[in-house]
Design an enzyme around this catalytic site. Sequence first.
Site, PDB file in Angstrom:
ATOM      1  CG  HIS A  41      -7.607  -3.180  -1.805  1.00 56.12           C
ATOM      2  ND1 HIS A  41      -7.049  -2.171  -1.055  1.00 56.12           N
ATOM      3  CD2 HIS A  41      -6.876  -4.290  -1.546  1.00 56.12           C
ATOM      4  CE1 HIS A  41      -6.025  -2.653  -0.372  1.00 56.12           C
ATOM      5  NE2 HIS A  41      -5.905  -3.949  -0.643  1.00 56.12           N
TER       6      HIS A  41
ATOM      7  CG  HIS B 182      -0.113  -9.422  -2.759  1.00 55.17           C
ATOM      8  ND1 HIS B 182      -0.055  -8.084  -3.079  1.00 55.17           N
ATOM      9  CD2 HIS B 182      -0.997  -9.521  -1.738  1.00 55.17           C
ATOM     10  CE1 HIS B 182      -0.850  -7.402  -2.272  1.00 55.17           C
ATOM     11  NE2 HIS B 182      -1.440  -8.255  -1.457  1.00 55.17           N
TER      12      HIS B 182
ATOM     13  CG  ASP C   1      -3.327  -5.145  -2.932  1.00 50.98           C
ATOM     14  OD1 ASP C   1      -2.952  -4.278  -2.115  1.00 50.98           O
ATOM     15  OD2 ASP C   1      -4.101  -6.072  -2.637  1.00 50.98           O
TER      16      ASP C   1
ATOM     17  CG  HIS D  77      -1.894  -1.160   1.206  1.00 57.32           C
ATOM     18  ND1 HIS D  77      -2.636  -1.513   2.311  1.00 57.32           N
ATOM     19  CD2 HIS D  77      -2.203  -2.070   0.235  1.00 57.32           C
ATOM     20  CE1 HIS D  77      -3.358  -2.584   2.026  1.00 57.32           C
ATOM     21  NE2 HIS D  77      -3.105  -2.938   0.775  1.00 57.32           N
TER      22      HIS D  77
END
Length: 298
Positions: A241, A268, A245, A84
Amino acid sequence: MPRHDHHEQTIIAPAICAGVGVHTGQRVRLAIRPAPTGTGIVFVRTDISDRDNRILVSGDAVVDARLNTMIENAAGVRLSTIEHLMAAFCALGVSNAIVEVDGPELPILDGSALPFVQLLDRAGFRRQPTPLRYIEILEPIHVTDGDKHAALLPCDRYEMRFEIDFDAAVIGNQVIDFVVDEDTFRREIMAARTFGFAHEVQALRQAGLARGGSLENAVVIDQGAILNPGGLRMEREFVRHKALDAIGDLYVLGAPLLGRYEGYKAGHAVNNLLVRALLAAPHAWRVVTRVPELAQAV
C-alpha cells in the site's frame, strides 16, 4: 508503462461512484469523465460555484501531505485524498480525465485502488493521437526527513523499491521491489489497503481526521493484532500500500516516470518533498516521448 503504444489515453464513457471520505466522513459522489488530449488530470469541485472550482493536478498544486495528498487551486479550493485514484490513472495509462466530486475529499471506497481500477475498466479506454510524454530522470534526486528518505534515480523504465520498518510485529520490516507497469499493479499492488493503529484513531478524530475510517476501508492494528475479520488480502500488504501511495503521489508530476524510485519509511510528505526537489532541479530530468518515429526529448 501503459498498455498502449506510448500515446495519451482517456476513458470512453463516464465512470461514477459514491462513498465516504476517510478523513471528513462526508458522503461524496465522484464522476470521472473523458477529456481531450493535453488536458491532464483536472479535478472539479461541483459543490463550489462562487469561484474557480477546477484544480489542475501538478506538483505545485499539492498543499498538504500529512496523511493524504491534498491539492489546491489559486482560488483556495481544495481537494484531499487523491492518491489512490491517481495511482490507478498512472498504472492504467490514463493521461487525460475530468474528475468531478461534490465534496472536499475523494471517497475512500475500500481503502485501496481496486475499486477505481474496476470503475475505469468498466468505462473503457480510448487511445489518443498525441504521443505520451514521460519524465526521464537524468541525475539522482534525494530527500530526507528524519529517518525517512526517498530518491529518484536514472533508469530506462519505471521501477520502485519501498521499505517500511515498524515496531509492531504484525508489520515489522517489509520490502517490495518491482517494475511499475499495469500487469504488476493489477497483480501485486492495486488491492493493498491503507492501514492504521487503533490507538491513533482517537487523536486523529480530535484533529478532524479519520472520521470516515472503518474496518471496511482500512486495515486496523490493535495491540499487535489485525482487527479486520478477514485479515490481510495478501502477503506484505502494508508495504504494497505504501508503494501504491507513492505511485499516486508521483503522478502529480503529470506524466509517468522513466526512473527508479526508492523509499524508506516515506509517506505522502516525503514523496511531495521529492516531487518538489525534482521540479527545482531542471537539470536532473527531461520530458521525452517514446513513439518510435518521434522518440526524442521535447
